[in-house]
Design an enzyme around this catalytic site. Structure first.
Site, PDB file in Angstrom:
ATOM      1  N   GLU A  79      41.520  64.510  78.474  1.00  0.00           N
ATOM      2  CA  GLU A  79      40.734  63.314  78.160  1.00  0.00           C
ATOM      3  C   GLU A  79      39.567  63.245  79.129  1.00  0.00           C
ATOM      4  OE1 GLU A  79      43.360  60.055  76.015  1.00  0.00           O
ATOM      5  OE2 GLU A  79      43.853  60.197  78.115  1.00  0.00           O
ATOM      6  N   ARG A 120      34.743  56.857  80.786  1.00  0.00           N
ATOM      7  CA  ARG A 120      34.447  55.815  79.786  1.00  0.00           C
ATOM      8  C   ARG A 120      33.298  54.891  80.162  1.00  0.00           C
ATOM      9  NH1 ARG A 120      40.643  54.025  78.869  1.00  0.00           N
ATOM     10  NH2 ARG A 120      40.956  56.025  77.898  1.00  0.00           N
ATOM     11  N   ARG A 132      38.945  52.865  85.614  1.00  0.00           N
ATOM     12  CA  ARG A 132      40.188  53.606  85.422  1.00  0.00           C
ATOM     13  C   ARG A 132      39.947  54.937  84.723  1.00  0.00           C
ATOM     14  NH1 ARG A 132      44.269  53.325  80.696  1.00  0.00           N
ATOM     15  NH2 ARG A 132      42.426  52.545  79.644  1.00  0.00           N
ATOM     16  N   HIS A 177      35.770  50.189  76.500  1.00  0.00           N
ATOM     17  CA  HIS A 177      36.000  51.508  75.892  1.00  0.00           C
ATOM     18  C   HIS A 177      34.838  51.838  74.972  1.00  0.00           C
ATOM     19  CE1 HIS A 177      37.879  54.870  73.928  1.00  0.00           C
ATOM     20  NE2 HIS A 177      38.876  54.796  74.793  1.00  0.00           N
ATOM     21  N   HIS A 187      38.476  46.688  76.932  1.00  0.00           N
ATOM     22  CA  HIS A 187      39.655  47.533  76.758  1.00  0.00           C
ATOM     23  C   HIS A 187      40.694  47.368  77.857  1.00  0.00           C
ATOM     24  CE1 HIS A 187      42.041  50.856  75.436  1.00  0.00           C
ATOM     25  NE2 HIS A 187      41.792  51.582  76.502  1.00  0.00           N
TER      26      HIS A 187
HETATM   27  C1  LIG Z   1      44.484  50.292  72.237  1.00  0.00           C
HETATM   28  C2  LIG Z   1      44.935  50.680  73.614  1.00  0.00           C
HETATM   29  C3  LIG Z   1      45.120  52.019  73.919  1.00  0.00           C
HETATM   30  C4  LIG Z   1      45.541  52.385  75.203  1.00  0.00           C
HETATM   31  N1  LIG Z   1      45.761  53.708  75.471  1.00  0.00           N
HETATM   32  C5  LIG Z   1      46.253  54.053  76.683  1.00  0.00           C
HETATM   33  C6  LIG Z   1      46.623  55.400  76.954  1.00  0.00           C
HETATM   34  O1  LIG Z   1      46.527  56.266  76.106  1.00  0.00           O
HETATM   35  N2  LIG Z   1      47.110  55.679  78.187  1.00  0.00           N
HETATM   36  C7  LIG Z   1      47.264  54.744  79.171  1.00  0.00           C
HETATM   37  O2  LIG Z   1      47.704  55.075  80.280  1.00  0.00           O
HETATM   38  N3  LIG Z   1      46.940  53.464  78.908  1.00  0.00           N
HETATM   39  C8  LIG Z   1      46.457  53.091  77.710  1.00  0.00           C
HETATM   40  N4  LIG Z   1      46.156  51.786  77.463  1.00  0.00           N
HETATM   41  C9  LIG Z   1      46.421  50.784  78.505  1.00  0.00           C
HETATM   42  C10 LIG Z   1      47.921  50.549  78.625  1.00  0.00           C
HETATM   43  O3  LIG Z   1      48.501  50.567  77.352  1.00  0.00           O
HETATM   44  C11 LIG Z   1      48.220  49.217  79.292  1.00  0.00           C
HETATM   45  O4  LIG Z   1      47.470  49.060  80.453  1.00  0.00           O
HETATM   46  C12 LIG Z   1      49.686  49.114  79.664  1.00  0.00           C
HETATM   47  O5  LIG Z   1      50.492  49.472  78.576  1.00  0.00           O
HETATM   48  C13 LIG Z   1      49.992  47.714  80.107  1.00  0.00           C
HETATM   49  O6  LIG Z   1      51.381  47.567  80.199  1.00  0.00           O
HETATM   50  P1  LIG Z   1      51.955  46.183  80.694  1.00  0.00           P
HETATM   51  O7  LIG Z   1      53.439  46.324  80.656  1.00  0.00           O
HETATM   52  O8  LIG Z   1      51.310  45.792  81.954  1.00  0.00           O
HETATM   53  O9  LIG Z   1      51.451  45.114  79.604  1.00  0.00           O
HETATM   54  P2  LIG Z   1      51.815  44.964  78.069  1.00  0.00           P
HETATM   55  O10 LIG Z   1      52.364  46.208  77.508  1.00  0.00           O
HETATM   56  O11 LIG Z   1      50.646  44.378  77.386  1.00  0.00           O
HETATM   57  O12 LIG Z   1      52.998  43.900  78.072  1.00  0.00           O
HETATM   58  C14 LIG Z   1      52.770  42.565  78.415  1.00  0.00           C
HETATM   59  C15 LIG Z   1      54.036  41.772  78.163  1.00  0.00           C
HETATM   60  O13 LIG Z   1      53.895  40.474  78.738  1.00  0.00           O
HETATM   61  C16 LIG Z   1      54.363  39.497  77.838  1.00  0.00           C
HETATM   62  N5  LIG Z   1      53.724  38.232  78.149  1.00  0.00           N
HETATM   63  C17 LIG Z   1      52.397  37.950  78.287  1.00  0.00           C
HETATM   64  N6  LIG Z   1      52.224  36.653  78.618  1.00  0.00           N
HETATM   65  C18 LIG Z   1      53.465  36.102  78.697  1.00  0.00           C
HETATM   66  C19 LIG Z   1      53.952  34.807  78.979  1.00  0.00           C
HETATM   67  N7  LIG Z   1      53.143  33.778  79.258  1.00  0.00           N
HETATM   68  N8  LIG Z   1      55.286  34.606  78.945  1.00  0.00           N
HETATM   69  C20 LIG Z   1      56.147  35.607  78.650  1.00  0.00           C
HETATM   70  N9  LIG Z   1      55.740  36.865  78.384  1.00  0.00           N
HETATM   71  C21 LIG Z   1      54.416  37.109  78.411  1.00  0.00           C
HETATM   72  C22 LIG Z   1      53.998  40.057  76.471  1.00  0.00           C
HETATM   73  O14 LIG Z   1      54.720  39.422  75.465  1.00  0.00           O
HETATM   74  C23 LIG Z   1      54.357  41.534  76.704  1.00  0.00           C
HETATM   75  O15 LIG Z   1      55.748  41.695  76.500  1.00  0.00           O
HETATM   76  C24 LIG Z   1      45.741  51.401  76.187  1.00  0.00           C
HETATM   77  C25 LIG Z   1      45.550  50.061  75.873  1.00  0.00           C
HETATM   78  C26 LIG Z   1      45.151  49.700  74.598  1.00  0.00           C
HETATM   79  C27 LIG Z   1      44.953  48.254  74.293  1.00  0.00           C
END
Ligand SMILES: Cc1cc2nc3c(=O)[nH]c(=O)nc-3n(C[C@H](O)[C@H](O)[C@H](O)COP(=O)(O)OP(=O)(O)OC[C@H]3O[C@@H](n4cnc5c(N)ncnc54)[C@H](O)[C@@H]3O)c2cc1C
Length: 486
Positions: A117, A277, A373, A230, A338
């Site tokens: 990438e 990016r 990032r 992005h 993004h």
């Molecule tokens: C389209 C897209 C493609 C991506 N591709 C990549 C990739 O290829 N590689 C990579 O490394 N990263 C990628 N990313 C970034 C990566 O996916 C995220 O940074 C990472 O998954 C975040 O994980 P997280 O557990 O912090 O948050 P999330 O997976 O968003 O989880 C957040 C959680 O918090 C909960 N929550 C939020 N607010 C509350 C509340 N008030 N009360 C209770 N629960 C709450 C939600 O319900 C959810 O369960 C991508 C992101 C996107 C949007």
């Protein structure tokens, strides 16, 4: 809905990659409550397409090269300590995912098919087709489901938290009703802030709730204005949902074209389409100013159609639904919000400056990314630092008293819903004033208006429903972003 106890040793707000992985690494004698605002599969983790970066049994690659690529993308502003942890602990967490049953793609030799990438000098991205995040989340949720000490509560919104002598009381909004639980440790893993923008790749849950709650608890919020835009979101001009076309498509040879169907990246960066990016997004905006058009295209029609279809089945099918055949024609793209590099400031064990308050995943600021990032480093960051949070809690938990103090929340009596339009206005303000190239001329005006909206929300005459809570979170994030720019 599951029945909840009054007391938990650990409450984890967020059941994405970070929250689930933390739950999996907490000792089994701790009682854990894992919250998801909506269904657990609705989160940014489930949307990750490209993959997860890491050096694991990779001849020709090493962690210093990975660190160096991360530093280049981050403009050498990365935190050296946490970055070293990220790259050196990647192997153990990627291996752990495989043990949990994540089916990373393999090549004909049976070795992992690591992809390339933008910004990576080696093929080091482990992936499952173009749905890596969903595959990882599937395996993590399945594992969490086997743990008797973890209760998962979906459709449960953490609305507020108060500090107590023994930890925290956490207020929950479930089925329209407010209740609360007490805990010794609180981990915020609530994900990103994409919904503060009009156009974002993020899921609907990404309203910055954890950042708002951490701020209210007195945690330090750092670098919230470090936002990644992005370059290649599908340019659906009609809806707020911007479907991401993974960087890996450029990694596999796609070109960027302007409104005249010319490649243009050579005007802006020697790395052409594989520049990081922020560079590509910036180049698109400058090229748009040069040509006077916002029409841009991503073109991989010169590559073998069968290879493209096999490698990017989800993207191919989603684009077909929109009337574009990725294997035959260029598809319209434009940058959009993004990822958030900043967030709740934490140390190398994911601890905030508030005792027993942890943050990990996209809502946290570990400093690993620096100003920008590197692709596929965020799932990795979510895993490495949520595991470290769990390990630190395991160490601290031995010293805690078994008592749970209950904190009181200011009662909410209002029944009037928050005025319509506040959230739309907030999104518009950010989109117009703090996008790829900030609008410095109108920044003060934007900040003043956001401050007014915050005051309107904070007057507490509104019903505490999801709309109110998300508006409050979005306004707090918008305020903190713009404040850093003044
Ligand atoms: C389209 C897209 C493609 C991506 N591709 C990549 C990739 O290829 N590689 C990579 O490394 N990263 C990628 N990313 C970034 C990566 O996916 C995220 O940074 C990472 O998954 C975040 O994980 P997280 O557990 O912090 O948050 P999330 O997976 O968003 O989880 C957040 C959680 O918090 C909960 N929550 C939020 N607010 C509350 C509340 N008030 N009360 C209770 N629960 C709450 C939600 O319900 C959810 O369960 C991508 C992101 C996107 C949007």
């Amino acid at each position: 809905m599951v029945n909840l106890e009054q007391n938990y040793n650990v409450v984890i707000a967020g059941a994405g990659a970070a929250g689930c992985y933390a739950a999996l690494h907490l000792p089994p004698h701790l009682r854990v409550l894992l919250l998801a605002k909506r269904e657990a599969t609705l989160c940014n983790s489930a949307l990750a397409q490209g993959g997860i970066a890491g050096v694991w049994n990779s001849p020709g690659d090493n962690i210093e090269l990975h660190a160096n690529d991360t530093r280049i993308a981050g403009a050498f502003t990365n935190n050296p300590k946490t970055l070293q942890i990220l790259v050196s602990e990647a192997a153990q967490d990627i291996e752990q995912l495989v043990e949990y049953g994540v089916e990373f793609d393999k090549n004909a030799d049976g070795d992992y098919d690591r992809t390339l990438e933008g910004g990576h000098c080696r093929r080091r991205i482990f992936h499952y087709r173009d749905s890596t995040g969903a595959e990882i989340l599937r395996a993590l949720l399945a594992q969490v489901g086997t743990l008797p000490n973890v209760t998962i509560s979906e459709f449960t919104v953490m609305s507020r938290a108060v500090k107590t002598e023994t930890g925290f009381s956490v207020e929950l909004l479930r089925d329209g009703e407010l209740s609360s639980v007490d805990c010794h440790f609180l981990i915020l893993a609530t994900g990103g802030i994409g919904r503060v923008y009009e156009y974002t790749t993020n899921s609907a849950i990404a309203t910055g709730d954890g950042i708002r709650i951490a701020y209210e608890l007195g945690a330090r919020i750092k670098n919230l204005s470090l936002i990644q835009f992005h370059p290649t979101a599908f340019n659906n001009k009609h809806t707020r949902e911007c479907f991401l076309i993974s960087e890996a498509v450029r990694g596999e040879g796609a070109y960027l074209r302007n409104c005249n169907m010319e490649r243009f990246m050579h005007r802006y960066d020697d790395r052409l389409e594989l520049a990081p990016r922020d560079v590509v997004s910036h180049a698109i905006i400058l090229e748009s100013q040069r040509t006077g058009s916002k029409d841009f295209w991503l073109d991989i029609s010169h590559e073998d159609p069968e290879v493209v279809k096999a490698r990017f089945p989800k993207i191919y099918n989603k684009l077909l639904e929109q009337g574009y055949d990725l294997t035959k024609e260029p598809v319209p793209i434009y940058p959009c919000q993004h990822y958030l590099m900043g967030g709740i400031d934490v140390n190398a064990f994911a601890q905030t400056r508030v005792d027993r308050l942890y943050a990990c995943g996209e809502c946290a600021h570990t400093g690993v990314h620096g100003n920008n990032r590197l692709a596929s480093n965020s799932l990795l960051e979510a895993l490495v630092f949520s595991r470290r949070a769990a390990e630190e809690i395991a160490r601290e938990a031995d010293a805690i008293t078994p008592r749970f103090e209950h904190g009181e929340f200011k009662p909410v009596t209002a029944t009037e819903p928050i005025p319509h339009g506040i959230r739309t206005e907030l999104r518009k303000i950010l989109q117009e004033n703090y996008f790829v190239i900030p609008n410095t001329e109108h920044m003060r005006e934007a900040y003043d208006r956001v401050t007014e909206l915050i005051q309107l929300i904070a007057c507490e005459d509104w019903k505490m429903d999801l709309d109110y809570l998300e508006a409050k979170s979005q306004a707090t994030c918008a305020y903190l972003i713009l404040e850093e720019q003044l």
